[in-house]
Design a protein around this motif. Structure first.
Motif, PDB file in Angstrom:
ATOM      1  N   HIS A  73       0.836  -1.202   0.000  1.00  0.00           N
ATOM      2  CA  HIS A  73       0.000   0.000   0.000  1.00  0.00           C
ATOM      3  C   HIS A  73       0.871   1.252   0.000  1.00  0.00           C
ATOM      4  CE1 HIS A  73      -3.456  -2.458   1.967  1.00  0.00           C
ATOM      5  NE2 HIS A  73      -3.329  -2.696   0.677  1.00  0.00           N
ATOM      6  N   ILE A  74       0.468   2.215  -0.813  1.00  0.00           N
ATOM      7  CA  ILE A  74       1.134   3.520  -0.820  1.00  0.00           C
ATOM      8  C   ILE A  74       0.206   4.568  -0.209  1.00  0.00           C
ATOM      9  CG2 ILE A  74       0.461   4.154  -3.165  1.00  0.00           C
ATOM     10  CD1 ILE A  74       3.425   5.255  -3.409  1.00  0.00           C
ATOM     11  N   ILE A  75      -1.096   4.281  -0.287  1.00  0.00           N
ATOM     12  CA  ILE A  75      -2.095   5.002   0.496  1.00  0.00           C
ATOM     13  C   ILE A  75      -2.872   3.924   1.243  1.00  0.00           C
ATOM     14  CG2 ILE A  75      -2.242   7.066  -0.959  1.00  0.00           C
ATOM     15  CD1 ILE A  75      -4.682   5.915  -2.306  1.00  0.00           C
ATOM     16  N   PRO A  76      -3.383   4.230   2.412  1.00  0.00           N
ATOM     17  CA  PRO A  76      -4.023   3.175   3.206  1.00  0.00           C
ATOM     18  C   PRO A  76      -5.088   2.401   2.418  1.00  0.00           C
ATOM     19  CG  PRO A  76      -3.699   5.111   4.540  1.00  0.00           C
ATOM     20  CD  PRO A  76      -3.348   5.509   3.118  1.00  0.00           C
ATOM     21  N   GLY A  77      -4.871   1.096   2.335  1.00  0.00           N
ATOM     22  CA  GLY A  77      -5.818   0.205   1.681  1.00  0.00           C
ATOM     23  C   GLY A  77      -5.628   0.030   0.193  1.00  0.00           C
ATOM     24  N   TYR A  78      -4.720   0.786  -0.418  1.00  0.00           N
ATOM     25  CA  TYR A  78      -4.575   0.758  -1.872  1.00  0.00           C
ATOM     26  C   TYR A  78      -3.116   0.760  -2.306  1.00  0.00           C
ATOM     27  CZ  TYR A  78      -9.542   1.773  -2.192  1.00  0.00           C
ATOM     28  OH  TYR A  78     -10.916   1.701  -2.083  1.00  0.00           O
ATOM     29  N   TYR A  79      -2.850   0.034  -3.381  1.00  0.00           N
ATOM     30  CA  TYR A  79      -1.521   0.060  -3.976  1.00  0.00           C
ATOM     31  C   TYR A  79      -1.609   0.687  -5.367  1.00  0.00           C
ATOM     32  CZ  TYR A  79      -2.608  -4.159  -6.766  1.00  0.00           C
ATOM     33  OH  TYR A  79      -3.155  -5.048  -7.651  1.00  0.00           O
ATOM     34  N   PHE A  80      -0.473   1.133  -5.843  1.00  0.00           N
ATOM     35  CA  PHE A  80      -0.322   1.835  -7.113  1.00  0.00           C
ATOM     36  C   PHE A  80      -0.130   0.802  -8.218  1.00  0.00           C
ATOM     37  CE2 PHE A  80       3.073   4.719  -9.329  1.00  0.00           C
ATOM     38  CZ  PHE A  80       2.224   4.964 -10.393  1.00  0.00           C
TER      39      PHE A  80
END
Length: 193
Positions: A73-80
């Motif tokens: 994850h790069i933002i909470p709950g989500y990957y790029f």
């Protein structure tokens, strides 16, 4: 002076480096503008400049079989998503009744939820960001642009609103994040309701 996409991402990455978060070692190298343009031409889309800037920063995350999603994850709950993976997701969803053919996914939770740019409302430089939740009947515009989304998260990192839990997960104070998101995305109903 307004920061650009890479400055927000570099700031977020600095925090992740300081926490020794695994995603730092799993981000792909950037791709050049010509390659990005060719890949979008193949699927008949013209990306806004901020999306080109994003993939010139890094080409998403290297996700191999067995990768622990919480580690990327790069933002909470989500990957790029890498551009290749984003195009694969776009092509998989474009004929789905729940998805609009002009939405382009950029961040994924790995379970069918995405943050996607709405190309139908792109102005050349920016496009609004849709929060696509697989089981929900309505999909809302959550950010006015990719830049305002990343500005929101960058400030959340700086203020400790995004943090690492004792168990090593990337987490966020949702109420505090909403206050910042509302400031950088004025007029969006999503943050005022």
């Amino acid at each position: 002076m307004q920061k650009n996409i890479s400055e927000h991402l570099n700031n977020m990455l600095l925090h992740l480096h300081n926490w020794n978060f695994p995603v730092c070692k799993l981000l792909n190298d950037p791709i050049d503008k010509d390659e990005i343009s060719k890949m979008f031409q193949k699927i008949g889309l013209s990306p806004p400049e901020e999306l080109i800037d994003l993939y010139q920063w890094r080409n998403g995350t290297d996700v191999k079989l067995g990768t622990v999603l919480d580690n990327i994850h790069i933002i909470p709950g989500y990957y790029f998503l890498s551009l290749e993976d984003a195009i694969t997701c776009f092509l998989s969803f474009k004929d789905d009744d729940r998805w609009k053919p002009y939405w382009f996914p950029i961040f994924s939770n790995g379970g069918g939820d995405f943050y996607a740019l709405d190309f139908s409302k792109a102005n050349g430089r920016h496009a609004p960001v849709i929060g696509f939740l697989l089981g929900e009947p309505n999909q809302d515009t959550e950010y006015l642009s990719l830049a305002s989304m990343l500005q929101t998260f960058s400030e959340c990192y700086d203020k400790g609103i995004v943090f690492i839990t004792a168990e090593g997960y990337l987490e966020m104070d949702d109420e505090a994040q909403a206050d910042i998101a509302q400031r950088y995305n004025p007029g969006l109903d999503f943050w005022t309701s």
